[in-house]
Design a protein around this motif. Structure first.
Motif, PDB file in Angstrom:
ATOM      1  N   SER A  40       0.810  -1.218   0.000  1.00 48.06           N
ATOM      2  CA  SER A  40       0.000   0.000   0.000  1.00 48.06           C
ATOM      3  C   SER A  40       0.840   1.264   0.000  1.00 48.06           C
ATOM      4  O   SER A  40       0.414   2.289  -0.483  1.00 48.06           O
ATOM      5  CB  SER A  40      -0.967  -0.008   1.173  1.00 48.06           C
ATOM      6  OG  SER A  40      -0.247  -0.125   2.363  1.00 48.06           O
ATOM      7  N   ARG A  51       1.109   4.066  -6.010  1.00 44.72           N
ATOM      8  CA  ARG A  51       0.354   5.312  -6.169  1.00 44.72           C
ATOM      9  C   ARG A  51       0.531   6.209  -4.939  1.00 44.72           C
ATOM     10  O   ARG A  51      -0.441   6.552  -4.248  1.00 44.72           O
ATOM     11  CB  ARG A  51      -1.133   5.031  -6.386  1.00 44.72           C
ATOM     12  CG  ARG A  51      -1.462   3.823  -7.237  1.00 44.72           C
ATOM     13  CD  ARG A  51      -0.859   3.813  -8.611  1.00 44.72           C
ATOM     14  NE  ARG A  51      -1.137   2.514  -9.230  1.00 44.72           N
ATOM     15  CZ  ARG A  51      -0.283   1.883 -10.031  1.00 44.72           C
ATOM     16  NH1 ARG A  51       0.904   2.384 -10.318  1.00 44.72           N
ATOM     17  NH2 ARG A  51      -0.607   0.731 -10.561  1.00 44.72           N
ATOM     18  N   ASN A 104      -5.758   7.261   0.436  1.00 44.51           N
ATOM     19  CA  ASN A 104      -6.445   5.969   0.361  1.00 44.51           C
ATOM     20  C   ASN A 104      -7.922   6.118   0.019  1.00 44.51           C
ATOM     21  O   ASN A 104      -8.494   5.246  -0.617  1.00 44.51           O
ATOM     22  CB  ASN A 104      -6.244   5.190   1.664  1.00 44.51           C
ATOM     23  CG  ASN A 104      -4.837   4.618   1.727  1.00 44.51           C
ATOM     24  OD1 ASN A 104      -4.171   4.506   0.703  1.00 44.51           O
ATOM     25  ND2 ASN A 104      -4.379   4.259   2.926  1.00 44.51           N
ATOM     26  N   ASP A 154      -9.079   8.171  -2.125  1.00 39.06           N
ATOM     27  CA  ASP A 154      -9.127   8.327  -3.594  1.00 39.06           C
ATOM     28  C   ASP A 154      -9.153   6.977  -4.293  1.00 39.06           C
ATOM     29  O   ASP A 154      -9.415   6.894  -5.487  1.00 39.06           O
ATOM     30  CB  ASP A 154      -7.893   9.069  -4.117  1.00 39.06           C
ATOM     31  CG  ASP A 154      -7.897  10.526  -3.737  1.00 39.06           C
ATOM     32  OD1 ASP A 154      -8.975  11.064  -3.476  1.00 39.06           O
ATOM     33  OD2 ASP A 154      -6.803  11.120  -3.708  1.00 39.06           O
ATOM     34  N   ARG A 155      -8.815   5.934  -3.559  1.00 41.61           N
ATOM     35  CA  ARG A 155      -8.779   4.601  -4.167  1.00 41.61           C
ATOM     36  C   ARG A 155     -10.108   3.863  -4.073  1.00 41.61           C
ATOM     37  O   ARG A 155     -10.206   2.722  -4.492  1.00 41.61           O
ATOM     38  CB  ARG A 155      -7.724   3.739  -3.471  1.00 41.61           C
ATOM     39  CG  ARG A 155      -6.309   4.243  -3.607  1.00 41.61           C
ATOM     40  CD  ARG A 155      -5.494   3.543  -2.541  1.00 41.61           C
ATOM     41  NE  ARG A 155      -4.105   3.873  -2.553  1.00 41.61           N
ATOM     42  CZ  ARG A 155      -3.142   3.023  -2.906  1.00 41.61           C
ATOM     43  NH1 ARG A 155      -3.446   1.811  -3.297  1.00 41.61           N
ATOM     44  NH2 ARG A 155      -1.884   3.383  -2.834  1.00 41.61           N
ATOM     45  N   LEU A 186      -6.210  -3.326   0.227  1.00 41.79           N
ATOM     46  CA  LEU A 186      -5.182  -2.353  -0.183  1.00 41.79           C
ATOM     47  C   LEU A 186      -3.789  -2.855   0.173  1.00 41.79           C
ATOM     48  O   LEU A 186      -2.858  -2.742  -0.624  1.00 41.79           O
ATOM     49  CB  LEU A 186      -5.413  -1.002   0.489  1.00 41.79           C
ATOM     50  CG  LEU A 186      -6.399  -0.043  -0.160  1.00 41.79           C
ATOM     51  CD1 LEU A 186      -6.242   1.343   0.450  1.00 41.79           C
ATOM     52  CD2 LEU A 186      -6.244   0.045  -1.674  1.00 41.79           C
ATOM     53  N   ASP A 199      -4.989  -1.437  -6.454  1.00 38.01           N
ATOM     54  CA  ASP A 199      -4.916  -0.001  -6.744  1.00 38.01           C
ATOM     55  C   ASP A 199      -6.205   0.680  -6.322  1.00 38.01           C
ATOM     56  O   ASP A 199      -6.191   1.773  -5.791  1.00 38.01           O
ATOM     57  CB  ASP A 199      -4.735   0.232  -8.252  1.00 38.01           C
ATOM     58  CG  ASP A 199      -3.375  -0.208  -8.728  1.00 38.01           C
ATOM     59  OD1 ASP A 199      -2.391   0.414  -8.309  1.00 38.01           O
ATOM     60  OD2 ASP A 199      -3.301  -1.186  -9.497  1.00 38.01           O
ATOM     61  N   TYR A 200      -7.315   0.031  -6.663  1.00 38.79           N
ATOM     62  CA  TYR A 200      -8.634   0.591  -6.368  1.00 38.79           C
ATOM     63  C   TYR A 200      -9.532  -0.469  -5.764  1.00 38.79           C
ATOM     64  O   TYR A 200      -9.424  -1.656  -6.093  1.00 38.79           O
ATOM     65  CB  TYR A 200      -9.312   1.106  -7.648  1.00 38.79           C
ATOM     66  CG  TYR A 200      -8.656   2.331  -8.233  1.00 38.79           C
ATOM     67  CD1 TYR A 200      -8.904   3.592  -7.689  1.00 38.79           C
ATOM     68  CD2 TYR A 200      -7.793   2.218  -9.315  1.00 38.79           C
ATOM     69  CE1 TYR A 200      -8.308   4.727  -8.220  1.00 38.79           C
ATOM     70  CE2 TYR A 200      -7.186   3.358  -9.855  1.00 38.79           C
ATOM     71  CZ  TYR A 200      -7.445   4.603  -9.296  1.00 38.79           C
ATOM     72  OH  TYR A 200      -6.855   5.717  -9.819  1.00 38.79           O
TER      73      TYR A 200
END
Ligand SMILES: O=C(O)c1cc(=O)[nH]c(=O)n1[C@@H]1O[C@H](COP(=O)(O)O)[C@@H](O)[C@H]1O
Length: 243
Positions: free
Chosen positions: A4, A8, A13, A15-16, A210, A215-216
């Motif tokens: 994690s 990115r 977090n 935003d994911r 995560l 990523d998401y």
């Protein structure tokens, strides 16, 4: 392995988290956008798109939100390629097709959007998070371990030029290890400890997913089906801020 902090690093977090607009009409979708202005990334799937068309995608753009058009294309190469090109017109960030459509369909899909100025990232669905190992073996007659099958599909997608895969959090660490840092990995099947699984089979908590390398995260009903969606969203963000 904890990915994690490696991946990115410029994103928070929260935003994911991608929240699906799994609602039957445009009015309900707009009501969710109004209720959760904190959410920056929304998914439009089959239920809403089939009922209401593409209007919601324009609304997301007006509100400067990121969008994931999840129509899971699964057809012959010519049809999948044409559908991806048509969907790219909506200037979405992410778009899905099934890896089981095969190498030629995925290659054709990528080629069909490669001359566009800002094409969406293509994501291949591996094994739906609602399926369990027993269904895969007994109903679908897939003669591989579920995790091996998911990995094979992700590798096939990668070899075909696809940007990433949708997988369960239970497979994401393995896919991350084998497919590398630049392959986008998006995980539905995410359930906080305080929420129910519903029809999802292969789940993990947001923090676990995560940490395993996603990523998401796609998190729907634990937020949108909660009595107080804003509180549920804040609770998940808090859990992720602590990892
Ligand atoms: O492509 C997807 O987003 C997807 C793939 C998959 O394997 N499993 C899966 O649940 N999804 C989607 O992710 C969302 C999960 O929603 P919840 O189960 O409500 O969190 C739904 O919109 C599903 O369509």
């Amino acid at each position: 392995m904890d990915f994690s902090l490696i991946y990115r690093p410029n994103m928070t977090n929260s935003d994911r988290i991608i929240v699906p607009l799994d609602v039957p009409d445009l009015e309900s979708a707009i009501a969710l956008l109004d209720l959760l202005p904190e959410v920056n990334f929304w998914k439009v799937g089959l239920e809403l798109f089939v009922s209401s068309g593409a209007e919601i995608l324009g609304i997301l753009q007006e509100r400067q939100k990121k969008s994931f058009l999840d129509l899971k294309f699964h057809d012959i190469p010519n049809t999948v390629a044409g559908a991806c090109r048509s969907a790219s017109r909506y200037r979405v960030d992410l778009l899905t097709l099934h890896a089981t459509a095969g190498r030629q369909a995925m290659t054709a899909a990528k080629a069909a959007i490669s001359d566009l100025l800002s094409p969406p990232k293509l994501l291949a669905i591996t094994v739906l998070t609602s399926l369990n190992a027993r269904e895969l073996a007994l109903d679908l007659k897939i003669p591989l371990e579920l995790s091996e099958y998911a990995l094979n599909l992700a590798l096939l997608a990668k070899e075909s030029g696809i940007d990433g895969a949708v997988c369960s959090p239970q497979e994401v660490a393995q896919l991350r290890r084998v497919c590398g840092e630049d392959f986008l990995l998006v995980c539905p099947g995410v359930r906080p400890s305080w929420s129910s699984k519903g029809d999802q089979s292969r789940v993990m908590t947001p923090a676990q997913a995560l940490k395993a390398g996603a990523d998401y995260l796609v998190i729907g009903r634990p937020i949108t089906g909660a009595e107080e969606p804003k509180v549920a969203w804040a609770k998940i963000c808090q859990e992720l801020a602590d990892i």
